[in-house]
Motif scaffolding. Structure first.
Motif, PDB file in Angstrom:
ATOM      1  N   ALA A  29      11.320  -3.302   9.279  1.00  0.00           N
ATOM      2  CA  ALA A  29      10.923  -3.711   7.934  1.00  0.00           C
ATOM      3  C   ALA A  29       9.627  -3.026   7.507  1.00  0.00           C
ATOM      4  CB  ALA A  29      10.757  -5.227   7.882  1.00  0.00           C
ATOM      5  N   MET A  30       8.723  -2.794   8.471  1.00  0.00           N
ATOM      6  CA  MET A  30       7.474  -2.103   8.144  1.00  0.00           C
ATOM      7  C   MET A  30       7.760  -0.672   7.713  1.00  0.00           C
ATOM      8  SD  MET A  30       4.271  -2.311   7.747  1.00  0.00           S
ATOM      9  CE  MET A  30       2.905  -1.158   7.503  1.00  0.00           C
ATOM     10  N   VAL A  31       8.701  -0.012   8.390  1.00  0.00           N
ATOM     11  CA  VAL A  31       9.073   1.358   7.989  1.00  0.00           C
ATOM     12  C   VAL A  31       9.607   1.350   6.561  1.00  0.00           C
ATOM     13  CG1 VAL A  31      10.571   3.324   8.451  1.00  0.00           C
ATOM     14  CG2 VAL A  31       9.623   2.033  10.342  1.00  0.00           C
ATOM     15  N   LEU A  32      10.590   0.495   6.311  1.00  0.00           N
ATOM     16  CA  LEU A  32      11.208   0.448   4.988  1.00  0.00           C
ATOM     17  C   LEU A  32      10.205   0.034   3.914  1.00  0.00           C
ATOM     18  CD1 LEU A  32      14.685  -1.165   5.746  1.00  0.00           C
ATOM     19  CD2 LEU A  32      14.262   1.120   4.817  1.00  0.00           C
ATOM     20  N   ALA A  33       9.410  -0.995   4.206  1.00  0.00           N
ATOM     21  CA  ALA A  33       8.450  -1.483   3.221  1.00  0.00           C
ATOM     22  C   ALA A  33       7.420  -0.410   2.892  1.00  0.00           C
ATOM     23  CB  ALA A  33       7.755  -2.740   3.740  1.00  0.00           C
ATOM     24  N   HIS A  34       7.027   0.363   3.892  1.00  0.00           N
ATOM     25  CA  HIS A  34       6.054   1.436   3.674  1.00  0.00           C
ATOM     26  C   HIS A  34       6.631   2.518   2.762  1.00  0.00           C
ATOM     27  CE1 HIS A  34       2.621   4.032   4.859  1.00  0.00           C
ATOM     28  NE2 HIS A  34       3.507   5.003   4.693  1.00  0.00           N
ATOM     29  N   GLU A  35       7.875   2.922   3.014  1.00  0.00           N
ATOM     30  CA  GLU A  35       8.498   3.950   2.192  1.00  0.00           C
ATOM     31  C   GLU A  35       8.773   3.438   0.781  1.00  0.00           C
ATOM     32  OE1 GLU A  35       8.398   6.858   3.245  1.00  0.00           O
ATOM     33  OE2 GLU A  35       7.916   6.305   5.308  1.00  0.00           O
ATOM     34  N   ILE A  36       9.197   2.180   0.671  1.00  0.00           N
ATOM     35  CA  ILE A  36       9.418   1.591  -0.650  1.00  0.00           C
ATOM     36  C   ILE A  36       8.106   1.523  -1.421  1.00  0.00           C
ATOM     37  CG2 ILE A  36      10.083  -0.536  -1.851  1.00  0.00           C
ATOM     38  CD1 ILE A  36      12.083  -1.036   0.437  1.00  0.00           C
ATOM     39  N   ALA A  37       7.008   1.250  -0.714  1.00  0.00           N
ATOM     40  CA  ALA A  37       5.697   1.209  -1.360  1.00  0.00           C
ATOM     41  C   ALA A  37       5.326   2.573  -1.925  1.00  0.00           C
ATOM     42  CB  ALA A  37       4.640   0.737  -0.370  1.00  0.00           C
ATOM     43  N   HIS A  38       5.646   3.647  -1.193  1.00  0.00           N
ATOM     44  CA  HIS A  38       5.388   4.998  -1.716  1.00  0.00           C
ATOM     45  C   HIS A  38       6.151   5.204  -3.026  1.00  0.00           C
ATOM     46  CE1 HIS A  38       2.788   6.868   1.155  1.00  0.00           C
ATOM     47  NE2 HIS A  38       3.605   6.691   2.179  1.00  0.00           N
ATOM     48  N   ILE A  39       7.385   4.730  -3.076  1.00  0.00           N
ATOM     49  CA  ILE A  39       8.180   4.881  -4.299  1.00  0.00           C
ATOM     50  C   ILE A  39       7.581   4.043  -5.426  1.00  0.00           C
ATOM     51  CG2 ILE A  39      10.443   4.420  -5.328  1.00  0.00           C
ATOM     52  CD1 ILE A  39      11.656   5.030  -2.558  1.00  0.00           C
ATOM     53  N   LYS A  40       7.182   2.826  -5.096  1.00  0.00           N
ATOM     54  CA  LYS A  40       6.571   1.951  -6.102  1.00  0.00           C
ATOM     55  C   LYS A  40       5.325   2.589  -6.691  1.00  0.00           C
ATOM     56  CE  LYS A  40       4.580  -2.655  -6.752  1.00  0.00           C
ATOM     57  NZ  LYS A  40       4.274  -3.963  -6.122  1.00  0.00           N
ATOM     58  N   HIS A  41       4.535   3.241  -5.848  1.00  0.00           N
ATOM     59  CA  HIS A  41       3.300   3.884  -6.303  1.00  0.00           C
ATOM     60  C   HIS A  41       3.538   5.262  -6.910  1.00  0.00           C
ATOM     61  CE1 HIS A  41       1.243   1.305  -2.923  1.00  0.00           C
ATOM     62  NE2 HIS A  41       1.622   0.586  -3.967  1.00  0.00           N
TER      63      HIS A  41
END
Length: 281
Positions: free
Chosen positions: A139-151
């Protein structure tokens, strides 16, 4: 009328300066203009990345460049469904805009890597998934990559390179088109996906908050970086480091957040679902 035919002075149509000097001055001037244009347009590309509608970004992503990235992707329906379901929960935890959808692609390759591309696409490689000890680390991997997209980090990173390619095309159409095509191809995607320390820290913070919302704690996040650090110290090349620089201070900061947000001293970690290993085949 009296006609006269005077002698034309020699050298009237020639410059007193050496012709090569004029050539070098002209070349230097053109180079200076190109450099200035690259810097200015590169700055503007980063500044206005947030203003680019996500629909446009997604339309670009739906082009040919994503296909080479997922060329080794197997059908793996259970793995794909599980990863996208987890990404959906993390997207909700991050309060993504309604039009910002996330699609996770599983790639059957031993590379230890994961990264986000244009259009809300996240690529996860088998080599990384095989090393994760629990769902919290995943989940940390996915959440980190999703955060890059969000930003909007991918479009900011890729946008600068594309702008430079467009400027080069003003000087040489062949060179400019070659640079732009390479940047938008799957093979060249990782060469331009480089994030700053501030971008990495911001993605970590957003991801940790998403884990807190989903699980009630952030324990397990540090497990991801322990796995990456261990793999990097071995013979296996960890491509994750090429676009996501890992520093000891970053690991320590995540540990501090972990201790601060932890709901209790020994929170329960979510195991990976039964059959997870088989889903990769």
């Amino acid at each position: 009328m009296k006609y006269s035919n005077p002698q034309i002075p020699e050298g009237i149509n020639t410059s007193r300066q050496h012709p090569l000097k004029e050539f070098f001055l002209l070349t230097a001037g053109v180079a200076a203009v190109v450099v200035a244009a690259v810097l200015l347009l590169g700055y503007l590309a980063d500044t206005f990345a947030y203003r680019i509608p996500f629909s446009i970004e997604k339309r670009i992503a739906d082009g040919r460049f994503l296909k080479p990235l997922t060329a080794k992707k197997t059908t793996a329906p259970q793995m794909t469904a599980y990863l996208n379901a987890l990404a959906g929960k993390l997207s909700a935890a991050q309060n993504l805009p309604e039009d910002m959808t996330i699609t996770v692609h599983y790639v059957d390759d031993a590379m230890v890597n994961a990264f986000a591309t244009l259009g809300g696409n996240v690529i996860l490689f088998r080599g990384l998934l095989e090393k994760l000890p629990n769902e919290n680390a995943l989940a940390m991997v996915l959440a980190h990559e999703i955060a890059h997209i969000k930003h909007r980090d991918p479009v900011r990173s890729i946008g600068r390179g594309v702008v430079i390619g467009l400027v080069l095309s003003m000087v040489s159409a062949t060179l400019g088109n070659a640079v732009t095509d390479q940047l938008l191809s799957g093979g060249g995607m990782l060469t331009v996906l480089h994030y700053s320390r501030d971008q990495e820290n911001a993605a970590d913070e957003t991801a940790l908050n998403a884990l807190r919302v989903l699980y009630g704690h952030v324990d397990g996040a540090a497990d991801l970086f322990a796995v990456l650090e261990k793999a990097g110290a071995g013979s296996l090349q960890v491509e994750f480091f090429s676009s996501h620089p890992l520093t000891q201070k970053r690991i320590e900061r995540i540990g501090e957040v972990d201790a601060t947000l932890r709901a209790d001293k020994n929170p329960a970690l979510q195991p990976l679902p039964p059959g997870f290993d088989l889903w990769m085949k």
